[in-house]
Design a protein around this motif. Structure first.
Motif, PDB file in Angstrom:
ATOM      1  N   GLY A 122     -49.779-132.158 -44.036  1.00 36.67           N
ATOM      2  CA  GLY A 122     -51.009-132.353 -43.271  1.00 36.67           C
ATOM      3  C   GLY A 122     -51.872-131.104 -43.254  1.00 36.67           C
ATOM      4  N   THR A 123     -51.224-129.958 -43.068  1.00 38.87           N
ATOM      5  CA  THR A 123     -51.959-128.694 -43.065  1.00 38.87           C
ATOM      6  C   THR A 123     -52.541-128.411 -44.443  1.00 38.87           C
ATOM      7  N   LYS A 124     -51.768-128.662 -45.473  1.00 43.60           N
ATOM      8  CA  LYS A 124     -52.237-128.439 -46.837  1.00 43.60           C
ATOM      9  C   LYS A 124     -53.472-129.289 -47.137  1.00 43.60           C
ATOM     10  N   LEU A 125     -53.433-130.561 -46.750  1.00 45.36           N
ATOM     11  CA  LEU A 125     -54.580-131.444 -46.980  1.00 45.36           C
ATOM     12  C   LEU A 125     -55.816-130.929 -46.250  1.00 45.36           C
ATOM     13  N   GLY A 126     -55.653-130.564 -44.983  1.00 44.18           N
ATOM     14  CA  GLY A 126     -56.793-130.085 -44.226  1.00 44.18           C
ATOM     15  C   GLY A 126     -57.367-128.786 -44.771  1.00 44.18           C
ATOM     16  N   LEU A 127     -56.511-127.808 -44.989  1.00 44.55           N
ATOM     17  CA  LEU A 127     -56.988-126.505 -45.455  1.00 44.55           C
ATOM     18  C   LEU A 127     -57.602-126.571 -46.844  1.00 44.55           C
ATOM     19  N   SER A 128     -57.037-127.411 -47.714  1.00 44.46           N
ATOM     20  CA  SER A 128     -57.583-127.519 -49.071  1.00 44.46           C
ATOM     21  C   SER A 128     -58.970-128.152 -49.072  1.00 44.46           C
ATOM     22  N   ASN A 129     -59.312-128.836 -47.979  1.00 44.22           N
ATOM     23  CA  ASN A 129     -60.648-129.411 -47.827  1.00 44.22           C
ATOM     24  C   ASN A 129     -61.498-128.622 -46.829  1.00 44.22           C
ATOM     25  N   HIS A 130     -61.062-127.392 -46.534  1.00 44.78           N
ATOM     26  CA  HIS A 130     -61.803-126.467 -45.666  1.00 44.78           C
ATOM     27  C   HIS A 130     -62.006-127.020 -44.262  1.00 44.78           C
ATOM     28  N   LYS A 131     -60.960-127.670 -43.736  1.00 43.59           N
ATOM     29  CA  LYS A 131     -61.006-128.239 -42.392  1.00 43.59           C
ATOM     30  C   LYS A 131     -60.139-127.427 -41.436  1.00 43.59           C
ATOM     31  N   ILE A 132     -60.422-127.584 -40.140  1.00 43.88           N
ATOM     32  CA  ILE A 132     -59.542-127.061 -39.097  1.00 43.88           C
ATOM     33  C   ILE A 132     -58.443-128.088 -38.870  1.00 43.88           C
ATOM     34  N   VAL A 133     -57.202-127.615 -38.765  1.00 43.70           N
ATOM     35  CA  VAL A 133     -56.061-128.502 -38.534  1.00 43.70           C
ATOM     36  C   VAL A 133     -55.415-128.139 -37.199  1.00 43.70           C
ATOM     37  N   LYS A 134     -55.178-129.157 -36.367  1.00 43.77           N
ATOM     38  CA  LYS A 134     -54.492-128.922 -35.103  1.00 43.77           C
ATOM     39  C   LYS A 134     -53.286-129.844 -35.033  1.00 43.77           C
ATOM     40  N   TRP A 135     -52.187-129.317 -34.488  1.00 38.34           N
ATOM     41  CA  TRP A 135     -50.958-130.086 -34.329  1.00 38.34           C
ATOM     42  C   TRP A 135     -50.695-130.305 -32.854  1.00 38.34           C
ATOM     43  N   ILE A 136     -50.782-131.567 -32.434  1.00 37.01           N
ATOM     44  CA  ILE A 136     -50.565-131.937 -31.028  1.00 37.01           C
ATOM     45  C   ILE A 136     -49.067-132.111 -30.800  1.00 37.01           C
ATOM     46  N   ILE A 137     -48.527-131.342 -29.856  1.00 36.87           N
ATOM     47  CA  ILE A 137     -47.067-131.405 -29.640  1.00 36.87           C
ATOM     48  C   ILE A 137     -46.671-132.237 -28.422  1.00 36.87           C
ATOM     49  N   GLU A 138     -47.609-132.652 -27.606  1.00 39.55           N
ATOM     50  CA  GLU A 138     -47.387-133.503 -26.421  1.00 39.55           C
ATOM     51  C   GLU A 138     -46.399-132.864 -25.446  1.00 39.55           C
ATOM     52  N   VAL A 139     -46.881-131.822 -24.760  1.00 37.06           N
ATOM     53  CA  VAL A 139     -45.995-131.015 -23.914  1.00 37.06           C
ATOM     54  C   VAL A 139     -45.321-131.822 -22.805  1.00 37.06           C
ATOM     55  N   ALA A 140     -45.982-132.881 -22.323  1.00 39.15           N
ATOM     56  CA  ALA A 140     -45.393-133.670 -21.241  1.00 39.15           C
ATOM     57  C   ALA A 140     -44.160-134.446 -21.689  1.00 39.15           C
ATOM     58  N   ALA A 141     -44.005-134.612 -23.005  1.00 36.59           N
ATOM     59  CA  ALA A 141     -42.839-135.319 -23.542  1.00 36.59           C
ATOM     60  C   ALA A 141     -41.696-134.369 -23.876  1.00 36.59           C
ATOM     61  N   LEU A 142     -41.919-133.073 -23.679  1.00 31.46           N
ATOM     62  CA  LEU A 142     -40.949-132.060 -24.088  1.00 31.46           C
ATOM     63  C   LEU A 142     -40.488-131.227 -22.888  1.00 31.46           C
ATOM     64  N   ASN A 143     -39.266-130.715 -22.984  1.00 31.01           N
ATOM     65  CA  ASN A 143     -38.850-129.717 -21.993  1.00 31.01           C
ATOM     66  C   ASN A 143     -39.278-128.333 -22.488  1.00 31.01           C
ATOM     67  N   ASP A 144     -39.054-127.317 -21.663  1.00 30.23           N
ATOM     68  CA  ASP A 144     -39.534-125.975 -22.005  1.00 30.23           C
ATOM     69  C   ASP A 144     -38.957-125.495 -23.337  1.00 30.23           C
ATOM     70  N   ASN A 145     -37.685-125.711 -23.535  1.00 26.81           N
ATOM     71  CA  ASN A 145     -37.040-125.267 -24.771  1.00 26.81           C
ATOM     72  C   ASN A 145     -37.646-125.958 -25.987  1.00 26.81           C
ATOM     73  N   GLN A 146     -37.957-127.231 -25.844  1.00 28.91           N
ATOM     74  CA  GLN A 146     -38.565-127.981 -26.956  1.00 28.91           C
ATOM     75  C   GLN A 146     -39.991-127.520 -27.235  1.00 28.91           C
ATOM     76  N   ILE A 147     -40.738-127.194 -26.186  1.00 26.57           N
ATOM     77  CA  ILE A 147     -42.098-126.657 -26.382  1.00 26.57           C
ATOM     78  C   ILE A 147     -42.023-125.360 -27.185  1.00 26.57           C
ATOM     79  N   ILE A 148     -41.105-124.496 -26.800  1.00 24.19           N
ATOM     80  CA  ILE A 148     -40.938-123.218 -27.492  1.00 24.19           C
ATOM     81  C   ILE A 148     -40.537-123.437 -28.953  1.00 24.19           C
ATOM     82  N   LYS A 149     -39.558-124.295 -29.171  1.00 26.51           N
ATOM     83  CA  LYS A 149     -39.038-124.501 -30.532  1.00 26.51           C
ATOM     84  C   LYS A 149     -40.036-125.199 -31.442  1.00 26.51           C
TER      85      LYS A 149
END
Length: 247
Positions: A122-149
């Motif tokens: 996903g990052t490769k596709l975005g960057l190769s087309n000169h786009k900004i790429v963001k990865w949503i991790i959904e913090v409310a679905a994760l515990n602290d350790n999972q957010i960090i990892k």
């Protein structure tokens, strides 16, 4: 500080979610796009099927507002091929930012290779087309350790596969704003979650989305180091008004 240049004005409800007809919902999207143009926000964040409308309106207004859309929204469980096809169409239609929902459920199950591959491709596709790429991790679905990892995992994939000049074009984003929590718990960005993301995703940038409802809260997030704020109440925040919006 021009807070408007941190704000990604956001409307992501489907007609069904909004309890509206397709035409009524499209009119709301059009209003959000026009507001972003008039208020000179950084970006308008909309569903993929509305990107071409935004591109046309922004071009006709000769505006500098950029266009963002969501990929694999909102559960993140789309296959990699489905996410890439959706992203390719969004790029074709004129999107500047691609906000992918990371397959956080696969991550929680330990399917790390699957998650690494989607981040890489996903990052490769975005960057190769000169786009900004963001990865949503959904913090409310994760515990602290999972957010960090998961924040660390995204950082490591990007740093291992892309040049340093690309790092500013990749974000880790807190939330979709649509995750259903129990007992009234926050479903979006919180200061503790954002601090964990900042500490573990650096040098990648952080976008706080969901739960930022006042000017003061937005300023606090920016002071922490957040580079973007996603909100469906950008105008209220910019004008110092409190909002009760749910994302």
């Amino acid at each position: 500080m021009n807070i408007k240049q941190y704000l990604d004005s956001t409307y992501l409800k489907t007609p069904e979610q909004a309890g509206l007809t397709v035409a009524e919902n499209a009119k709301i999207v059009q209003g959000f796009i026009q507001e972003a143009i008039d208020e000179e926000f950084k970006l308008i964040m909309i569903r993929p099927d509305m990107v071409s409308l935004a591109q046309k309106m922004i071009s006709n207004a000769n505006s500098k507002v950029t266009i963002g859309t969501v990929i694999g929204f909102h559960e993140g469980t789309y296959s990699l091929d489905e996410k890439l096809e959706e992203a390719k169409k969004a790029i074709h239609d004129g999107a500047d930012d691609l906000d992918f929902v990371c397959n956080y459920e696969a991550f929680k199950k330990g399917e790390i290779d699957l998650v690494k591959k989607e981040i890489l491709e996903g990052t490769k596709l975005g960057l190769s087309n000169h786009k900004i790429v963001k990865w949503i991790i959904e913090v409310a679905a994760l515990n602290d350790n999972q957010i960090i990892k998961l924040s660390t995992l995204i950082k490591n994939v990007v740093m291992s596969n892309f040049k340093e000049e690309c790092y500013n074009s990749v974000f880790v984003k807190s939330s979709t704003g649509f995750y259903k929590t129990e007992n009234g718990l926050p479903n979006g960005a919180t200061i503790p979650a954002i601090i964990m993301m900042l500490e573990n995703a650096s040098p990648l940038s952080i976008k706080a989305a969901g739960g930022v409802r006042t000017h003061d809260e937005a300023v606090k997030m920016i002071a922490l180091g957040v580079k973007r704020i996603g909100t469906s109440s950008a105008k209220a925040i910019a004008n110092g008004q409190k909002t009760t919006s749910d994302y």
